[in-house]
Every structure is written in structure tokens, then in C-alpha cells.
Scaffold this motif. Structure first.
Motif, PDB file in Angstrom:
ATOM      1  N   LEU A   1       0.827  -1.206   0.000  1.00  0.00           N
ATOM      2  CA  LEU A   1       0.000   0.000   0.000  1.00  0.00           C
ATOM      3  C   LEU A   1       0.869   1.267   0.000  1.00  0.00           C
ATOM      4  N   VAL A   2       1.778   1.350   0.977  1.00  0.00           N
ATOM      5  CA  VAL A   2       2.538   2.594   1.146  1.00  0.00           C
ATOM      6  C   VAL A   2       3.596   2.742   0.045  1.00  0.00           C
ATOM      7  N   ASN A   3       4.388   1.698  -0.172  1.00  0.00           N
ATOM      8  CA  ASN A   3       5.515   1.844  -1.103  1.00  0.00           C
ATOM      9  C   ASN A   3       5.033   1.875  -2.551  1.00  0.00           C
ATOM     10  N   VAL A   4       4.282   0.864  -2.950  1.00  0.00           N
ATOM     11  CA  VAL A   4       3.868   0.789  -4.359  1.00  0.00           C
ATOM     12  C   VAL A   4       2.711   1.767  -4.612  1.00  0.00           C
ATOM     13  N   GLY A   5       1.670   1.694  -3.759  1.00  0.00           N
ATOM     14  CA  GLY A   5       0.509   2.573  -3.939  1.00  0.00           C
ATOM     15  C   GLY A   5       0.894   4.042  -3.808  1.00  0.00           C
ATOM     16  N   GLY A   6       1.716   4.346  -2.822  1.00  0.00           N
ATOM     17  CA  GLY A   6       2.142   5.736  -2.613  1.00  0.00           C
ATOM     18  C   GLY A   6       2.945   6.261  -3.799  1.00  0.00           C
ATOM     19  N   THR A   7       3.813   5.425  -4.326  1.00  0.00           N
ATOM     20  CA  THR A   7       4.624   5.875  -5.474  1.00  0.00           C
ATOM     21  C   THR A   7       3.753   6.050  -6.714  1.00  0.00           C
ATOM     22  N   ARG A   8       2.728   5.209  -6.848  1.00  0.00           N
ATOM     23  CA  ARG A   8       1.796   5.357  -7.988  1.00  0.00           C
ATOM     24  C   ARG A   8       1.125   6.740  -7.936  1.00  0.00           C
ATOM     25  N   ILE A   9       0.676   7.111  -6.733  1.00  0.00           N
ATOM     26  CA  ILE A   9       0.041   8.427  -6.579  1.00  0.00           C
ATOM     27  C   ILE A   9       1.044   9.538  -6.895  1.00  0.00           C
ATOM     28  N   LEU A  10       2.249   9.384  -6.398  1.00  0.00           N
ATOM     29  CA  LEU A  10       3.285  10.394  -6.659  1.00  0.00           C
ATOM     30  C   LEU A  10       3.524  10.558  -8.161  1.00  0.00           C
ATOM     31  N   LEU A  11       3.668   9.437  -8.879  1.00  0.00           N
ATOM     32  CA  LEU A  11       3.921   9.513 -10.328  1.00  0.00           C
ATOM     33  C   LEU A  11       2.736  10.162 -11.054  1.00  0.00           C
ATOM     34  N   ASP A  12       1.521   9.826 -10.636  1.00  0.00           N
ATOM     35  CA  ASP A  12       0.329  10.410 -11.278  1.00  0.00           C
ATOM     36  C   ASP A  12       0.289  11.922 -11.065  1.00  0.00           C
ATOM     37  N   GLU A  13       0.568  12.341  -9.838  1.00  0.00           N
ATOM     38  CA  GLU A  13       0.517  13.775  -9.540  1.00  0.00           C
ATOM     39  C   GLU A  13       1.671  14.521 -10.228  1.00  0.00           C
ATOM     40  N   MET A  14       2.830  13.863 -10.310  1.00  0.00           N
ATOM     41  CA  MET A  14       3.948  14.488 -11.050  1.00  0.00           C
ATOM     42  C   MET A  14       3.546  14.723 -12.499  1.00  0.00           C
TER      43      MET A  14
END
Ligand code: UFG
Length: 317
Positions: A89-102
Motif C-alpha cells: 500500500l505505502v511503497n507501491v501505492g504511494g509511489t503510484r500516486i506520486l507519479l500520477d501527480e507528477m
């Protein structure tokens, strides 16, 4: 240039903030302080105490940034075995959100904290970036999944990225505000545990029957200052729509007993220790081949194991 440092109040992230500031970068930090400490944030830094899992907070933290250095994430191997869902959740899911927002904000430069844990038990030493990736725990699996996600993002959407696969990070950095060092609770890492060892609570040596010269595990230690130097070099080397992976270590291995010996020298007396059973999930030997980082980033670590131990000791004074 403004850099978003996710996880910028943790051990490695706060060192990055300090060094980037000293090099003239503007800094924003996104950190939920679940592992880090808000008191590390220097004056003049934009600090969003928020979560990678909250896309509004991620979007806010990205404002006016041109680059992201992504340190935030769960990073304890043992915990990941017990709570793999949390790590995904945190590592993969969090990075997915980060990439989308970037992508929404057209920010296309990323330097990511990956790990030697992506390789698992090595078949050949030293480990190359092209070595097989067979992580032996969920932590390593999440770092590998993120590396693969970044590769796809670069190909599909023009992200320029570097994944830096850390071996064993150690040492500390002195700042105008005192030392920045490991402040984990509980502390699991060898060097701080050795330096804190007492007769009442001696450091445990996890396994003395490994297939190594002295029977203890061998690791490749790299000073946190050298590690962040490599991040800055990686940032400057980013190429359009390309994702590069680099090992960051020293290229040399030290056994647990050799680390204890270095600590004995630094402290000036024999540190108490107790031989115990192997720790689950430990590979016997991890040593990086760092020739790619040397050649492509013009980077070479300059601080040896004795410096890592003595800086950690000074930070505890
Ligand atoms: N060790 C002890 N006693 C201790 C702590 C560690 O004997 O109290 C031993 C471990 O068994 C291991 C070595 O010291 O052989 C180094 O252990 P650390 O816990 O300091 O570091 P790890 O090698 O387990 O893990 C580190 C990072 C991980 C990363 C990994 C990749 O913490 O996040 O390097 O190489 F995945």
C-alpha cells in the motif's frame, strides 16, 4: 531549482535536504513523520506534513518543484514479512500516486531510493545492476515493483528517472544544528546497535555459521554523505524518457565481526557482544559492483568504514 524530497525528515532524506540546501537548491519536503522527525527540518524549507497516500497533499507538496527525490517508504525487512499489505500500500501505492501527480503537474525528473533487497540472494558476486532480481522479502519486492513501474512510466509518459539501489547505508552528517543520524525505534541496523552495546544489553551477532571466512555475514557499507553525493550526480545525469538503475555501495564487503572490530577501535575498548542464531531472511554476502555509477555518474565513495563508525559515534555523543 526546487526539489521535492519525500521522506525528507528521515535518516537518509534529512541528509539529502541538508546537502541539497548547501548546494543552493530550494527544497520542499513531504513526510508523514511516521519514521522521521519534524525537528530535522531546516529553516526556509517548505514542509508539508502529509502522506504519499493522500493525492491532495502530494499535489500540494509538488507545487513549483522541477524534480523529485523520493525517499519516503516503509523500509524494515522484518516488518514487511509480517505486514506485506502495508508495504504494498505505502511503497507501491504511494509511489503510484506520486507519479500520477507528477505527470499532472508536468514534473518529469525523479531520483528514487531503491534497494539491494531487489536482488535477493545473489548468484554471483559482486552484484551488477543486470543481475537477477529475486527479492526474498516483501520489502525488496515492493522496491522492485516500483523500479518496474518507473521504467514503464519513462517509456509511456517521458519520465526521466534514476533508481539508486542502496546497499548498507551508514554514518552521519554534522550540520550547523548538530548531527543528523539514524534515530530509529527500535533500531535494527548493525553499526548503531554495536555502538550502543552494553554488558547488560550486548549486541547480538546474528549467526556465526555462515559460509564466510569468520562465519558472520558480509555487507557492503556506504557513507550516507557519499550516498547523497550520488543522488545529486544522478539528478544531473537524467536523460529524457530514460530510466537508469545504479548500485550504490563501496564495492567492498565487511563481516559483522569486522564491523565490531572497527567499533572497538573507535570506542577504545572491547564492545560486549553475544553470538546468537541467524536472523531470518539474511543473505550471507551482499557486495555491490559499483562500476556503472563510477563510469556514468563519475561517482566514487570516499569515506571508509572507520569514518562511518566514528561519525555515528560522534553523532551519539
Ligand atoms: N546484524 C547483527 N546484529 C544486529 C544487527 C544486524 O548481527 O543487531 C547483522 C545482520 O544479520 C546483517 C548485518 O549485521 O548480517 C547488517 O544488518 P543491518 O540490519 O544493519 O542491515 P541489512 O543488511 O539487514 O539491511 C540493509 C537495509 C535494508 C536493505 C539491505 C540491502 O536496512 O533496508 O541493507 O542490502 F534492504
Amino acid at each position: 531549482m526546487r526539489v521535492l524530497v519525500t521522506g525528507g525528515t528521515g535518516y537518509i532524506g534529512s541528509t539529502a535536504v541538508e546537502m541539497l540546501l548547501n548546494q543552493g537548491f530550494d527544497i520542499s519536503i513531504l513526510d508523514d513523520c511516521s519514521m522521521g522527525h519534524a525537528d530535522t527540518v531546516p529553516a526556509g524549507v517548505r514542509f508539508i506534513q502529509g502522506s504519499l497516500l493522500n493525492s491532495d497533499e502530494v499535489a500540494d507538496s509538488l507545487a513549483d518543484c522541477q524534480v523529485v527525490m523520493h525517499f519516503a517508504g516503509k523500509s524494515l525487512v522484518g516488518e514487511s514479512v509480517k505486514q506485506p499489505d502495508l508495504y504494498h500500500l505505502v511503497n507501491v501505492g504511494g509511489t503510484r500516486i506520486l507519479l500520477d501527480e507528477m505527470r499532472k503537474q508536468s514534473i518529469s525528473k525523479l531520483v528514487f531510493s531503491s534497494s539491494a533487497a531487489t536482488y535477493g540472494e545473489p548468484e554471483v558476486l559482486p552484484i551488477l545492476e543486470t543481475s537477477p532480481t529475486n527479492p526474498t522479502n516483501p520489502y525488496g519486492a515492493t522496491k522492485l515493483a516500483i523500479d518496474q513501474m518507473i521504467t514503464s512510466e519513462a517509456a509511456a509518459h517521458g519520465l526521466s528517472a534514476a533508481s539508486l539501489r542502496y546497499f548498507n547505508v551508514a554514518g552521519a552528517i554534522k550540520t550547523d544544528r548538530g548531527w543528523l543520524a539514524e534515530r530509529h525505534n527500535p533500531e535494527t541496523h548493525l553499526i548503531p546497535n554495536v555502538l550502543r552495546s552494553t554488558t547488560e544489553n550486548p549486541v547480538k551477532i546474528f549467526g556465526t555459521d555462515w559460509p564466510t571466512a569468520d562465519g558472520t555475514c558480509i555487507r557492503d557499507y556506504v557513507h550516507v554523505i557519499d550516498l547523497i553525493d550520488a543522488h545529486v550526480k544522478a539528478l544531473h545525469s537524467l536523460k529524457d524518457s530514460a530510466h537508469e538503475i545504479y548500485n550504490l555501495g563501496s564495492g567492498s564487503g565487511y563481516s559483522v565481526r569486522e564491523v565490531v572490530a572497527a567499533a572497538n577501535t573507535a570506542i577504545g575498548h572491547q564492545i560486549p557482544s553475544i553470538d546468537t542464531a541467524r536472523r531470518a531472511g539474511d543473505p550471507a554476502v551482499l557486495i555491490a559492483d559499483i562500476s556503472k555509477a563510477k563510469a556514468r555518474l563519475d561517482w566514487e565513495p570516499t569515506r571508509d568504514l572507520n569514518t562511518m563508525v566514528s561519525d555515528t559515534l560522534k553523532s551519539m555523543a
